[in-house]
Design a protein around this motif. Structure first.
Motif, mmCIF file in Angstrom:
data_model
loop_
_atom_site.group_PDB
_atom_site.id
_atom_site.type_symbol
_atom_site.label_atom_id
_atom_site.label_comp_id
_atom_site.label_asym_id
_atom_site.label_seq_id
_atom_site.Cartn_x
_atom_site.Cartn_y
_atom_site.Cartn_z
ATOM 1 N N THR A 1 5.299 -36.450 28.401
ATOM 2 C CA THR A 1 5.689 -35.770 27.163
ATOM 3 C C THR A 1 4.797 -34.571 26.903
ATOM 4 N N LYS B 1 5.929 -30.617 26.349
ATOM 5 C CA LYS B 1 5.522 -29.864 25.152
ATOM 6 C C LYS B 1 4.741 -28.606 25.513
ATOM 7 N N ASP C 1 14.593 -34.733 28.495
ATOM 8 C CA ASP C 1 13.545 -35.713 28.210
ATOM 9 C C ASP C 1 14.187 -37.064 27.923
#
Length: 228
Positions: free
Chosen positions: A42, A46, A162
């Motif tokens: 993650t 980002k 994602d």
């Protein structure tokens, strides 16, 4: 197309999410990013989306260094990266059509372009007959296809998904993967973050495995692997 050079991300609480990670993804590739929870997947996404800044290292997207990209240019970067989220992130008060059109409106696209592009992309994901329905009126698989249509309506060169099948049953998961494969075959670079071991093993694409913030495996036409 995407290049990470010695990327380290340490959060304010001292947690090191990524540790000296280097990774290159070529134009037109289809890449799975796998790993256990907390492995850094993650955080990597980002950083690509400029939601976070790295502590050390550089990130290049389409040969442009985005590491210290000024905030006023972030929206331009994000127009070149379509993103599909596990939780869909649709606007419940907008129809399927308007959810997809919204992605064009924020780029100040003309009404003519919107009227041409939205029906075309809805047809591509098999939602032409659902255009006037609201997210609360469609299935989970249809919500994810709406999110996918929204992500690609601007024709971005990069698509990041994602956990796109995380909330879907096996049949809908395969439908989403087929669509991602079709999009990739049209020339879009596709990066998929996933825990779906069966899907990864069946697809035989490039697999990059993260563990404790480090790349521990990078295999062409690979499988999920024991390290994940």
């Amino acid at each position: 197309m995407i290049r990470l050079e010695n990327i380290t991300k340490i959060y304010s609480n001292g947690v090191c999410a990524l540790n000296n990670v280097s990774l290159g993804i070529e134009k037109g590739e289809f890449v799975f990013i796998v790993g256990n929870s907390g492995s850094g997947k993650t955080t990597l996404i980002k950083l690509l989306m400029k939601e976070l800044d790295s502590t050390e290292g550089k990130i290049f997207v389409d040969d442009k260094d985005i590491t210290r990209l000024k905030r006023r240019y972030v929206s331009t970067l994000r127009r070149n990266i379509g993103v599909v989220f596990q939780d869909f992130r649709l606007l419940d008060k907008m129809t399927v059509y308007d959810n997809v059109a919204f992605a064009l409106k924020v780029t100040e696209a003309s009404n003519k372009k919107i009227r041409r592009s939205v029906p075309m992309v809805l047809s591509m994901v098999g939602l032409s007959k659902k255009a006037k329905m609201y997210p609360t009126e469609i299935s989970g698989g249809e919500k994810q296809r709406t999110a996918l249509a929204r992500a690609i309506v601007n024709n971005p060169p990069i698509l990041v998904a994602d956990e796109p099948t995380g909330n879907l049953d096996p049949n809908n998961s395969w439908e989403i993967m087929k669509l991602l494969t079709e999009i990739n075959m049209r020339g879009t670079t596709v990066v998929v973050v996933t825990h779906d071991k069966e899907m990864v093993n069946a697809m035989k694409k490039r697999v990059v495995t993260l563990n404790n913030g480090c790349i521990v495996r990078d295999v062409q036409r690979g499988d999920y692997g024991d390290e994940a």
